[in-house]
Design a protein around this motif. Structure first.
Motif, PDB file in Angstrom:
ATOM      1  N   GLY A  98      20.809 -32.992  44.370  1.00 46.01           N
ATOM      2  CA  GLY A  98      20.433 -34.326  43.922  1.00 46.01           C
ATOM      3  C   GLY A  98      19.228 -34.891  44.636  1.00 46.01           C
ATOM      4  O   GLY A  98      18.671 -35.915  44.194  1.00 46.01           O
ATOM      5  N   GLN A  99      18.783 -34.291  45.733  1.00 45.08           N
ATOM      6  CA  GLN A  99      17.637 -34.788  46.482  1.00 45.08           C
ATOM      7  C   GLN A  99      16.362 -33.987  46.223  1.00 45.08           C
ATOM      8  O   GLN A  99      15.332 -34.231  46.870  1.00 45.08           O
ATOM      9  N   VAL A 100      16.425 -33.026  45.303  1.00 43.60           N
ATOM     10  CA  VAL A 100      15.247 -32.189  45.037  1.00 43.60           C
ATOM     11  C   VAL A 100      14.185 -33.024  44.337  1.00 43.60           C
ATOM     12  O   VAL A 100      14.407 -33.562  43.242  1.00 43.60           O
ATOM     13  N   ALA A 101      13.031 -33.166  44.974  1.00 38.41           N
ATOM     14  CA  ALA A 101      11.895 -33.901  44.435  1.00 38.41           C
ATOM     15  C   ALA A 101      10.653 -33.402  45.145  1.00 38.41           C
ATOM     16  O   ALA A 101      10.737 -32.746  46.192  1.00 38.41           O
ATOM     17  N   THR A 102       9.497 -33.702  44.600  1.00 32.73           N
ATOM     18  CA  THR A 102       8.242 -33.208  45.164  1.00 32.73           C
ATOM     19  C   THR A 102       8.100 -33.598  46.629  1.00 32.73           C
ATOM     20  O   THR A 102       7.736 -32.778  47.480  1.00 32.73           O
ATOM     21  N   ALA A 103       8.410 -34.845  46.964  1.00 37.11           N
ATOM     22  CA  ALA A 103       8.275 -35.300  48.349  1.00 37.11           C
ATOM     23  C   ALA A 103       9.251 -34.582  49.268  1.00 37.11           C
ATOM     24  O   ALA A 103       8.918 -34.250  50.414  1.00 37.11           O
ATOM     25  N   ALA A 104      10.468 -34.339  48.790  1.00 38.23           N
ATOM     26  CA  ALA A 104      11.472 -33.677  49.612  1.00 38.23           C
ATOM     27  C   ALA A 104      11.112 -32.223  49.898  1.00 38.23           C
ATOM     28  O   ALA A 104      11.533 -31.656  50.915  1.00 38.23           O
ATOM     29  N   LEU A 105      10.329 -31.599  49.011  1.00 37.14           N
ATOM     30  CA  LEU A 105       9.939 -30.196  49.181  1.00 37.14           C
ATOM     31  C   LEU A 105       8.710 -30.033  50.047  1.00 37.14           C
ATOM     32  O   LEU A 105       8.410 -28.915  50.501  1.00 37.14           O
ATOM     33  N   ALA A 106       7.985 -31.101  50.283  1.00 35.80           N
ATOM     34  CA  ALA A 106       6.698 -31.021  50.976  1.00 35.80           C
ATOM     35  C   ALA A 106       6.775 -30.374  52.362  1.00 35.80           C
ATOM     36  O   ALA A 106       5.851 -29.648  52.749  1.00 35.80           O
ATOM     37  N   ARG A 117      23.848 -23.215  39.928  1.00 36.50           N
ATOM     38  CA  ARG A 117      23.394 -23.059  38.541  1.00 36.50           C
ATOM     39  C   ARG A 117      22.125 -23.878  38.333  1.00 36.50           C
ATOM     40  O   ARG A 117      22.035 -25.033  38.745  1.00 36.50           O
ATOM     41  N   TRP A 118      21.168 -23.277  37.670  1.00 42.00           N
ATOM     42  CA  TRP A 118      19.899 -23.943  37.392  1.00 42.00           C
ATOM     43  C   TRP A 118      20.136 -25.237  36.610  1.00 42.00           C
ATOM     44  O   TRP A 118      19.452 -26.242  36.817  1.00 42.00           O
ATOM     45  N   SER A 119      21.138 -25.222  35.756  1.00 38.75           N
ATOM     46  CA  SER A 119      21.439 -26.402  34.939  1.00 38.75           C
ATOM     47  C   SER A 119      21.978 -27.563  35.769  1.00 38.75           C
ATOM     48  O   SER A 119      22.031 -28.705  35.282  1.00 38.75           O
ATOM     49  N   ASP A 120      22.393 -27.299  37.017  1.00 42.17           N
ATOM     50  CA  ASP A 120      22.891 -28.367  37.883  1.00 42.17           C
ATOM     51  C   ASP A 120      21.761 -29.110  38.599  1.00 42.17           C
ATOM     52  O   ASP A 120      22.025 -30.046  39.354  1.00 42.17           O
ATOM     53  N   ILE A 121      20.547 -28.682  38.392  1.00 40.78           N
ATOM     54  CA  ILE A 121      19.389 -29.361  38.970  1.00 40.78           C
ATOM     55  C   ILE A 121      18.757 -30.207  37.874  1.00 40.78           C
ATOM     56  O   ILE A 121      18.556 -29.733  36.744  1.00 40.78           O
ATOM     57  N   SER A 122      18.454 -31.442  38.179  1.00 38.33           N
ATOM     58  CA  SER A 122      17.900 -32.365  37.171  1.00 38.33           C
ATOM     59  C   SER A 122      16.565 -31.862  36.648  1.00 38.33           C
ATOM     60  O   SER A 122      15.906 -31.005  37.267  1.00 38.33           O
ATOM     61  N   ALA A 123      16.165 -32.381  35.510  1.00 37.03           N
ATOM     62  CA  ALA A 123      14.886 -31.995  34.912  1.00 37.03           C
ATOM     63  C   ALA A 123      13.734 -32.280  35.865  1.00 37.03           C
ATOM     64  O   ALA A 123      12.795 -31.477  35.994  1.00 37.03           O
ATOM     65  N   SER A 124      13.772 -33.425  36.544  1.00 36.03           N
ATOM     66  CA  SER A 124      12.705 -33.748  37.496  1.00 36.03           C
ATOM     67  C   SER A 124      12.738 -32.807  38.695  1.00 36.03           C
ATOM     68  O   SER A 124      11.698 -32.409  39.224  1.00 36.03           O
ATOM     69  N   GLY A 125      13.962 -32.436  39.123  1.00 38.22           N
ATOM     70  CA  GLY A 125      14.086 -31.481  40.217  1.00 38.22           C
ATOM     71  C   GLY A 125      13.571 -30.105  39.820  1.00 38.22           C
ATOM     72  O   GLY A 125      12.893 -29.430  40.604  1.00 38.22           O
ATOM     73  N   GLN A 126      13.876 -29.668  38.581  1.00 32.49           N
ATOM     74  CA  GLN A 126      13.351 -28.392  38.098  1.00 32.49           C
ATOM     75  C   GLN A 126      11.830 -28.407  38.051  1.00 32.49           C
ATOM     76  O   GLN A 126      11.171 -27.431  38.434  1.00 32.49           O
ATOM     77  N   ALA A 127      11.259 -29.508  37.595  1.00 30.06           N
ATOM     78  CA  ALA A 127       9.799 -29.620  37.524  1.00 30.06           C
ATOM     79  C   ALA A 127       9.191 -29.540  38.923  1.00 30.06           C
ATOM     80  O   ALA A 127       8.137 -28.913  39.128  1.00 30.06           O
TER      81      ALA A 127
END
Length: 476
Positions: A98-106, A117-127
């Motif tokens: 739930g915390q996957v985002a561009t800033a969190a990955l930096a 499961r890939w489907s358990d990651i939100s669309a924004s997190g997948q992007a």
């Protein structure tokens, strides 16, 4: 977010002799990772231009964490072995889905999607992951706990099939594609060596694998495998660049069953595979040697390994005629077997019928008699030799020869005199012949047998060590 850094000194030790062993382990692990990286950088088809812009993993985010929760209906998977000394050079952090985002990955250069499961990651997190993968490293370590999946929205789309949680052997087979081998090699001298025997015999690694669909576009297989539940086969190890034309980033798919991390094996090649993936270098900036655009390398000729054993013991006594050899092997499409001589002459071939068992009826009359034949049971996968089991057959197809046979009559009874060419079991049957068990008679020694006078007709039966039988009618 909880962090673990195996390279940090978390406090002063009470004594120097308590500190030195840990420093030594860290140094050894770091040197091991460096050696793997340097070896990989020397590969001509991967890490081209290795002197500039390439690096192994350092700061690693694990999504959704080191010990993912199990999915309903599954047993779950063991924790990621972040404390293993072979991984001591890497800084691991847990990152909930739930915390996957561009800033969190930096802060990271590498992501591990572990048992999620890939489907358990939100669309924004997948992007965010897709954008990250273009210039960084993404490792997808799948597990039978996730079931079959579709990564249709991943940077390089693919789908996979899960073998399921069986807890037993699924009769697997593996092939090592030629060409780029920085994730897997069957050469014991290679730093990327994975023992094929452990892969196919361990109840988890390949027997419970997940596998990317064969021929998936924009991916290169590093290991090809099949088992009873995925007989058509697939890619349990595969890789690609984030941006193929620039050779930036590195994406790795691993369907080697995560349960293998907890197997008590020395060495544990599942853990080694994870170490290889983390040590693999990647490029954040385009490779200047690519010009108008690079392409993925093609795979060379593969080398295949299967499990094979004898479902029933091969006869150790002397045999004759037709002998059935039963081979228990992997369950996969294209499995065949044959029995050959040591010189390679084929005696019989057969196909798998059910359950990984192949019955091969060897006609021993095609072999020299009174000899010990050196033979091999060879298993093939799509006509490529995958495993060999040597065995011997003691062949005797020649029945005993009667060197002397004579009957005479006397007042005290009838006499039978005989001499045979080899040690044989003798019995005489007929009307008025006293019942006696078969007796063993020596080779080339004259034997006299006395029978009652009322015996006029009988049968002599001789059997040698292999069961060859000679029957003669006797008359007085």
């Amino acid at each position: 977010m909880r962090n673990i850094h195996k390279g940090d000194r978390t406090g002063r030790r009470a004594a120097a002799n308590q500190v030195r062993p840990r420093r030594t382990r860290i140094l050894v692990a770091a040197l091991t990772a460096l050696a793997l990286s340097l070896a990989l950088l020397g590969k001509p088809a991967h890490g081209r231009g290795a002197g500039g812009g390439t690096q192994p993993s350092s700061a690693v985010a694990v999504i959704p964490g080191f010990a993912p929760a199990s999915y309903p209906g599954y047993y779950g998977i063991p924790p990621l072995p972040v404390s293993d000394p072979r991984l001591a050079a890497y800084h691991f952090s847990q990152l909930p889905a739930g915390q996957v985002a561009t800033a969190a990955l930096a802060p990271f250069d590498t992501l591990i999607l572990y048992g999620i499961r890939w489907s358990d990651i939100s669309a924004s997190g997948q992007a965010a992951i897709n954008a990250f993968a273009r210039t960084h490293k993404v490792i997808i370590w799948d597990a039978d706990d996730t079931g079959s999946q579709s990564y249709s929205t991943f940077l390089h789309p693919f789908s996979d099939t899960a073998s399921g949680e069986n807890g037993k052997s699924n009769s697997s087979v593996v092939s090592f594609p030629g060409g780029v081998d920085f994730l897997a090699s069957d050469n014991p001298a290679s730093p990327y060596y994975l023992d094929p025997n452990q892969l196919v015999s361990d109840r988890n690694m390949i027997n419970d694998m997940s596998a990317m669909a064969t021929g998936t576009a924009n991916w290169v297989p590093a290991l090809v495998a099949a088992n009873k539940n995925i007989p058509q086969g697939g890619w349990p190890l595969a890789w690609s660049y984030g941006v193929i034309s620039d050779q930036t980033g590195l994406t790795i798919y691993s369907g080697v069953d995560a349960d293998a991390f907890s197997d008590q094996l020395t060495p544990n090649y599942a853990v080694k595979e994870l170490a290889l993936q983390l040590a693999a270098p990647f490029r954040e900036t385009p490779d200047s040697s690519c010009g108008s655009g690079c392409q993925l390398p093609s795979s060379g000729k593969s080398r295949t390994y299967a499990s094979c054993s004898f479902a029933r013991p091969v006869p150790t006594h002397w045999v004759h005629g037709r002998v059935v050899v039963t081979v228990d092997t992997s369950v996969a499409a294209g499995i065949t077997a044959r029995v050959t001589t040591r010189q390679g002459r084929q005696l019989v071939s057969g196909r798998e019928r059910s359950g990984g068992v192949i019955r091969l009826a060897v006609q021993t009359r095609r072999l020299p008699s009174n000899r010990i034949a050196q033979l091999r049971a060879v298993v093939f996968v799509n006509r490529r030799q995958a495993c060999t089991n040597p065995f011997v057959l003691r062949v005797d197809n020649k029945p005993p020869r009667l060197l002397t046979l004579a009957t005479t009559r006397s007042s005290r009874g009838h006499l039978l005199r005989l001499r045979v060419s080899e040690v044989s079991s003798m019995s005489i049957v007929g009307s008025h012949v006293p019942h006696r068990p078969a007796v063993l008679i020596a080779a080339r020694r004259t034997i006299d047998v006395r029978l009652p006078a009322r015996v006029t007709v009988a049968r002599l039966i001789l059997r040698d060590r292999a069961g060859n039988t000679v029957v003669r009618r006797l008359a007085w």
